[in-house]
Structure formats: structure tokens, C-alpha cells
Motif scaffolding. Sequence first.
Motif, short mmCIF file in Angstrom:
data_model
loop_
_atom_site.label_atom_id
_atom_site.label_comp_id
_atom_site.label_asym_id
_atom_site.label_seq_id
_atom_site.Cartn_x
_atom_site.Cartn_y
_atom_site.Cartn_z
N TRP A 1 39.16 37.36 37.92
CA TRP A 1 37.91 37.39 37.34
C TRP A 1 37.02 38.45 37.93
O TRP A 1 37.68 39.02 39.01
CB TRP A 1 36.88 36.14 37.25
N ILE A 2 36.25 39.09 37.10
CA ILE A 2 35.27 39.94 37.60
C ILE A 2 33.98 39.79 36.84
O ILE A 2 33.91 39.58 35.62
CB ILE A 2 35.73 41.50 37.50
N GLN A 3 32.79 39.88 37.65
CA GLN A 3 31.48 39.70 36.88
C GLN A 3 31.28 40.99 36.28
O GLN A 3 31.57 42.13 36.77
CB GLN A 3 30.41 39.46 38.14
N LEU A 4 30.42 40.93 35.02
CA LEU A 4 30.46 42.23 34.31
C LEU A 4 29.52 43.29 34.99
O LEU A 4 29.93 44.45 34.95
CB LEU A 4 29.49 41.82 32.74
N GLN A 5 28.59 43.10 36.01
CA GLN A 5 28.10 44.04 36.42
C GLN A 5 28.74 44.82 37.56
O GLN A 5 28.83 45.97 37.81
CB GLN A 5 26.85 43.53 37.45
N ASP A 6 29.91 44.08 38.26
CA ASP A 6 30.61 44.78 39.03
C ASP A 6 31.80 45.61 38.26
O ASP A 6 32.23 46.38 38.78
CB ASP A 6 31.58 43.65 39.94
N MET A 7 32.19 44.90 37.03
CA MET A 7 33.05 45.82 36.35
C MET A 7 32.37 47.37 35.89
O MET A 7 33.14 48.32 36.12
CB MET A 7 33.37 45.06 34.94
N GLY B 1 35.74 52.63 22.18
CA GLY B 1 35.22 51.27 22.46
C GLY B 1 33.91 50.95 23.16
O GLY B 1 33.72 49.93 23.88
N ALA B 2 32.91 51.69 22.73
CA ALA B 2 31.73 51.64 23.42
C ALA B 2 30.71 50.39 23.04
O ALA B 2 29.79 50.16 23.68
CB ALA B 2 30.81 52.95 23.12
N THR B 3 31.14 50.07 21.81
CA THR B 3 30.41 49.00 21.21
C THR B 3 31.16 47.41 21.58
O THR B 3 30.45 46.49 21.33
CB THR B 3 30.38 48.90 19.58
N GLY B 4 32.02 47.60 22.42
CA GLY B 4 32.66 46.16 22.90
C GLY B 4 31.78 45.83 24.18
O GLY B 4 30.64 46.32 24.54
N LEU B 5 32.15 44.79 24.73
CA LEU B 5 31.56 43.77 25.84
C LEU B 5 31.29 45.05 26.91
O LEU B 5 30.06 45.11 27.55
CB LEU B 5 32.30 42.72 26.34
N ALA C 1 27.57 47.44 28.17
CA ALA C 1 27.04 47.14 29.44
C ALA C 1 27.04 48.67 30.16
O ALA C 1 26.11 48.82 30.99
CB ALA C 1 27.77 46.22 30.18
N LEU C 2 28.07 49.38 29.95
CA LEU C 2 28.21 50.80 30.72
C LEU C 2 27.39 51.70 30.25
O LEU C 2 26.59 52.38 31.21
CB LEU C 2 29.77 51.22 30.49
N LEU C 3 27.14 52.05 29.08
CA LEU C 3 26.42 52.97 28.52
C LEU C 3 24.77 53.05 29.04
O LEU C 3 24.54 54.28 29.22
CB LEU C 3 26.39 53.04 27.18
#
Length: 300
Positions: A199-205, A7-11, A15-17
Motif C-alpha cells: 500500500w501507499i498513502q495518496l500524499q506519499d504517492m 490520466g490527469a483526471t484519475g485519482l 491529487a498531483l496537479l
Amino acid sequence: MRILVTGATGLIGKALLPHLNHDEITVISRDPARAYQLLGHHINALDLLESLPNLDQFDVVINLAGEPIVGKRWSAQQKHVIEDSRWNITQQLVDKIQASDNPPHTFISGSAVGIYGNQHDQIIDETFNIAPDKTDFSQQVCSQWEQIALEAQSDKTRVCLLRTGIVLAKQGGALAKMLLPYQFGVGGPIGDGQQYFPWIQLQDMVRGILFLINHNDAQGPYNMTAPNPVTNRIFSATLAKTLHRPHLFFTPTWVLKCALGESSQLLLDGQRALPSKLLAAGFNFTFPEIEQALKQTLSD
């Protein structure tokens, strides 16, 4: 570290890679050419997990794969796609971990706060006793997903489950779908607006996943949600204020049920989920409050 990601190409994956650029990354993708285009050529992309006899060569496995659960009516066929996209690859990963002589020390696998079902305004954390509900599709999906992932748990491999809330990001996910009506000045609460919005902000995820990778004693389920969940009405009003738009309209329950059918429960049900385990382990949220999170997200 040597890390395998699905799932690396998902949202979340995209952001993680970039935060793993000092590690040796392998991704599983049905379209390796697209994966290289989106993620860069420093990764190794494989189109089939079957090409790996076991996972001895990896230290960490991060399983983010799954058909988006929002956006399409839950026909029998779509339900099957949603289930298959989560359960099958998770089972394949578990089988390969179990087939390894020197398995990955960490398996981080997706889930969602939907596992709790509709809990109205009750405060819930990872200790909450989940009562199975055969009428709740999202709960059934998450429950089976977690059960499969936990089969990888052993004295050599720890399993962390990401019970994820609504991830706030401008470039994708639920928020991106919500923006258009607000930008036209017709945004507002959904239903009565009293359902809680975890909710969670993407950076915190992303920071939360990195935290779990780097804390060797972390295991079991983690609510990947900000410590201050709000009702849909408060979220909606805050989003309108952030965009400098009016907050006058609302979407009646019956309209959603007609438009989305059974999948409308994702918008009408709520979980007041708290990230108790992350907080107890010492994780600090960059965006604990919704107003701050939305301002940052929409300025990205």
C-alpha cells in the motif's frame, strides 16, 4: 517547467496537479470540458495526442493513463480495454519523444507491483528477478507496459517507472470500494488473509512522483509502496479498528472467484514489495505505517 500529463483526471492525477500549479500544464483528455471542470482553467486540455507532432515543447511527461484494472470481470473484451488503455497511449508518447529534436528530459510512466506476480511472503524490491508467468494477466500487462515506456530512454530522456501498490485515498480507488462493508460492520479479511498488501498513502504517492521529477539521476523502476507492507488480515483489522467497527467476518476465496473470476487474483495474490530505491535516494515517507496512514486518509 512545461509538463504533459495523461490520466490527469484519475485519482493520482487529480491529487498531483495542484502541486504543479507553478508549472505550465497540458493534459490529454477525451473530454477536455470535464478536465477543465475537474482540474481548473489554468491548464491546457487537448483531446488528442495526435495534435502534437512531437514533444519538443515539454520538459516532463507524466503518463498515468489506464482503464481501472479492479472492479470488472476480466472478459476477453475487458482485457483488451485494459491493455489498450495502457499500451497504446504509452507507445504514442514514446513515438513522439523519439520524433523530438529536443525531447522531454524526464518521462515518468505508470506500472504496478503486479509485475512481480504472486510472491507470497517473500520480500521483494526493484532488484527482484521477475519470472514471466503467462497465466498472470496483470503481470503480462505491466511487463509490456514497462517495455514500451523504456523505449523512450536515451541520453536526452530518462525514464522512471511507477510500480504502484494499493493507493489509499478516501475519495477513490480500492479503499473507497472497501469501506462500505466495514461501515456496516461486516468487513474482514479476504481469503486466508495471509497475502501481503503493498500500500501507499495518496500524499506519499504524489510526493514520490514530485521527488522523481526533481531528482535528475532517478531512472528505472521504483516501487511506489510504503516501507511497511502488511498482510491483508492486519490491514483489515487496522481498518476496522480505525472505523470503530467489528472485525468478525471474512470473504472466502471461492466466493471471490465466483464473483470476480480471474480478476480475483488481484485480491488473493500478494507482493511484499519494499521501496528500496526511493529510500536509498533519500525519500522520506510521511506515512510509513498503516495505522497512521488509515487514520489520516479517513479523516481527509
